[in-house]
Design an enzyme around this catalytic site. Structure first.
Site, PDB file in Angstrom:
ATOM      1  N   SER A   1       8.355 -10.563 -57.612  1.00  0.00           N
ATOM      2  CA  SER A   1       8.023 -11.405 -58.746  1.00  0.00           C
ATOM      3  C   SER A   1       7.780 -12.840 -58.320  1.00  0.00           C
ATOM      4  O   SER A   1       8.248 -13.289 -57.280  1.00  0.00           O
ATOM      5  CB  SER A   1       9.140 -11.365 -59.789  1.00  0.00           C
ATOM      6  OG  SER A   1      10.235 -12.131 -59.343  1.00  0.00           O
ATOM      7  N   LYS A   2       7.028 -13.508 -59.161  1.00  0.00           N
ATOM      8  CA  LYS A   2       6.708 -14.908 -58.892  1.00  0.00           C
ATOM      9  C   LYS A   2       7.978 -15.746 -58.918  1.00  0.00           C
ATOM     10  O   LYS A   2       8.171 -16.633 -58.098  1.00  0.00           O
ATOM     11  CB  LYS A   2       5.742 -15.394 -59.979  1.00  0.00           C
ATOM     12  CG  LYS A   2       5.271 -16.815 -59.806  1.00  0.00           C
ATOM     13  CD  LYS A   2       4.417 -17.220 -61.002  1.00  0.00           C
ATOM     14  CE  LYS A   2       3.788 -18.593 -60.792  1.00  0.00           C
ATOM     15  NZ  LYS A   2       2.941 -18.963 -61.933  1.00  0.00           N
ATOM     16  N   ARG A   3       8.834 -15.416 -59.865  1.00  0.00           N
ATOM     17  CA  ARG A   3      10.045 -16.200 -60.056  1.00  0.00           C
ATOM     18  C   ARG A   3      10.924 -16.257 -58.816  1.00  0.00           C
ATOM     19  O   ARG A   3      11.542 -17.270 -58.520  1.00  0.00           O
ATOM     20  CB  ARG A   3      10.866 -15.633 -61.223  1.00  0.00           C
ATOM     21  CG  ARG A   3      10.538 -16.271 -62.551  1.00  0.00           C
ATOM     22  CD  ARG A   3      11.563 -15.872 -63.598  1.00  0.00           C
ATOM     23  NE  ARG A   3      12.930 -16.202 -63.183  1.00  0.00           N
ATOM     24  CZ  ARG A   3      14.015 -15.676 -63.723  1.00  0.00           C
ATOM     25  NH1 ARG A   3      13.905 -14.790 -64.663  1.00  0.00           N
ATOM     26  NH2 ARG A   3      15.212 -16.029 -63.304  1.00  0.00           N
ATOM     27  N   THR A   4      11.003 -15.137 -58.103  1.00  0.00           N
ATOM     28  CA  THR A   4      11.864 -15.127 -56.930  1.00  0.00           C
ATOM     29  C   THR A   4      11.086 -15.495 -55.676  1.00  0.00           C
ATOM     30  O   THR A   4      11.537 -15.234 -54.556  1.00  0.00           O
ATOM     31  CB  THR A   4      12.537 -13.756 -56.753  1.00  0.00           C
ATOM     32  OG1 THR A   4      11.525 -12.733 -56.758  1.00  0.00           O
ATOM     33  CG2 THR A   4      13.500 -13.475 -57.886  1.00  0.00           C
ATOM     34  N   GLY A   5       9.890 -16.077 -55.889  1.00  0.00           N
ATOM     35  CA  GLY A   5       9.165 -16.630 -54.754  1.00  0.00           C
ATOM     36  C   GLY A   5       8.423 -15.623 -53.908  1.00  0.00           C
ATOM     37  O   GLY A   5       8.075 -15.909 -52.756  1.00  0.00           O
TER      38      GLY A   5
END
Length: 486
Positions: A254-258
């Site tokens: 995911s984008k959130r976790t880079g």
RNA sequence: GGCCCAUUGGUCAAGUGGUUAAGACACCGCCCUUUCACGGCGAUAACAGGGGUUCGAGUCCCCUAUGGGUCACCA
């Protein structure tokens, strides 16, 4: 168009193309190409609140970079336009009303507050909330009155009261769900726009999509889609649900976790072809032992049968290897072209032949971004510790390195042609005449030339690139260092 | 929690009732060798567990476990 295979990539514009999305697009593209069909791009932007400026450009750019050319889409048009859902909003209401007329859908005037209250009440008692059909029993007159009064409404799909619904998935087989599990889902929102669930079905039909590829998070809502197709009397497409791509820790990318997007990977030094090839194999197997596939080869080889059901871990190790395979299969010129941006300006203007560096680097490079730190010493000799001259296997220590380097000087000064072969012959000749191992001469030179314990190439290869003057200068520095220490 | 889905070495995976259970990456060892890589050779390593069905089960059925998904006027 009749009889033609048509697939579609239908992203919502979030501004971030993650790897799973890319793979979905790739599979859709491949299925179309494999069958001489059409690959269609449709933008699903029915969620006004999530609108992200410039996000559609990311989608165009990614598809173009990846080489997945669509045959129809917002930017190039086509017979089934418009290809942006928000521009199609007029027609969804019309289709929803058809369902209302046949009893497959109904108006609902429940406020969000009421719904929330009902839900809270049910969940407080440990139950599973499902819309309570409060508005299903409304009379024709009541509905007309509310509509005339301008009361906000949604349109809900009426699920069957009994029985079960089955659908076929090309990957997962037959899946059956009890109709009592299905909620009367919203088709048209109170803002008049369709939900994804509804727009998707209508558009897929109007665009004559034959194969729907999507993440398996849609598996559980597919029975509802089937019911819609049936209510309209439309042909049901072939469903191809694909598993998720996860990280080594088992979590979703995911984008959130880079986690890297497609573009991130490219800027991290991976080649487009390698990423595409790797991603194609994440969740799909050709059934043979071939692993290296160009996009063209994939277009020929891709087969739905090889898609796997279980989630796949994104393994950066294997991508590294594959990237290296692509790099090694390039011509030197091609590699030099992709490597050059990673050479510093100072290096490029130093008079050093970077093409020769590329020659050394090609078999040693997996990820392009590793290049700068590997070749930096060509530009300037780094500070280094004389302990580097000590090497057990090479049988060197500071003392014999010093004598070795001193012995080397006149040989280098006198060499006729400054290139690898000549230098190698001269220096191994020296080693022989001194009765020492080649390594006892070459290791100290390589160390003096580079100041590093690992270099792309050996002493004489480095010497050729550095040139006579610079090589001799660096060896003198080495001699000084060692002399001071001994 | 209900429902749905999945489970072959550390990872990607082949396998569709009878195989010594492929191959690749990673790891380890050896060879090549002026370091490192490349290349070559080799080793270790898997059918989640338990019941059935069958002459025979990684393959079919059931249960359990673990993991995931889903239960929105998000997509």
């Amino acid at each position: 168009m009749a009889g033609e295979i048509r697939t579609r990539f239908a992203p919502s514009p979030t501004g971030y193309m993650h790897i799973g999305n890319l793979r979905t697009a790739l599979y859709e593209y491949l299925i179309a190409k494999r069958n001489n069909g059409k690959f269609i791009l449709r933008i699903e932007d029915t969620d006004q609140e999530r609108f992200v400026e410039g996000a559609t450009d990311v989608i165009y750019k990614t598809l173009e970079l990846a080489g997945l050319r669509h045959d129809e889409g917002p930017d190039i048009g086509g017979p089934c336009g418009p290809y942006i859902q928000s521009e199609r909003k007029g027609s969804y209401m019309e289709y929803a009303k058809k369902l209302v007329d046949t009893g497959a859908a109904y108006y609902c005037f429940c406020s969000k507050e009421r719904l929330a209250a009902v839900k809270e009440e049910i969940e407080k008692n440990g139950g599973t909330y499902r819309y309570d059909r409060h508005c299903l029993g409304l009379s024709k007159e009541e509905i007309d009155r509310k509509l005339a009064a301008g009361e906000p409404f949604v349109i809900r799909q009426k699920m069957p009261d009994t029985g079960s619904t089955s659908f076929e998935d090309a990957v997962y087989g037959t899946i059956t769900v009890d109709n009592s599990e299905l909620e009367d889902q919203v088709l048209i929102k109170s803002d008049g726009l369709p939900t994804y669930n509804f727009a998707n079905v209508v558009d897929d039909h109007l665009m004559q999509i034959t194969h729907v590829v999507r993440g398996n998070e849609y598996l559980s809502s597919t029975p509802k889609y089937n019911l819609l197709y049936q209510a309209f009397g439309w042909d049901i497409p072939t469903y191809i649900h694909v598993s998720t791509i996860i990280k080594p820790d088992g979590r979703k990318m995911s984008k959130r976790t880079g986690d890297p997007s497609f573009e991130d990977l490219l800027s991290q030094g991976y080649l487009v072809e390698a990423v595409i090839n790797y991603v194609a194999l994440l969740g799909w197997s050709p059934g043979t032992t071939q692993e290296i596939f160009s996009l063209k080869e994939l277009e020929q080889a891709f087969d739905i049968h090889g898609i796997s059901k279980s989630p796949a871990v994104f393994d950066i190790n294997k991508l590294n290897w594959m990237n290296g395979e692509y790099i090694r299969s390039m011509t030197t010129e091609q590699f030099h072209n992709v490597a050059s941006p990673y050479y510093s300006d100072a290096l490029k203007s130093s008079g050093i032949d970077t093409f020769k560096i590329s020659k050394l680097m090609q078999p040693r490079t997996e990820v392009l971004t590793a290049i700068p730190a590997t070749v930096d010493f060509f530009e300037s000799l780094p500070e280094y510790d004389i302990a580097m001259y000590e090497h057990k296997k090479m049988k060197t220590d500071t003392a014999n390195s010093l004598t070795g380097l001193k012995a080397v000087m006149p040989v280098l000064e006198g060499v006729a042609v400054w290139d690898n072969d000549t230098l190698y012959a001269a220096l191994t000749g020296l080693a022989q005449s001194l009765g020492v191992k080649n390594s006892q001469i070459l290791w100290p030179i390589r160390t003096a030339l580079s100041g590093k314990d690992v270099t792309p190439g050996g002493a004489t290869e480095l010497a050729e690139i550095l040139g006579k003057d610079e090589s001799i200068r660096r060896i003198k520095i080495g001699i000084d260092k060692l002399t001071r220490a001994v």
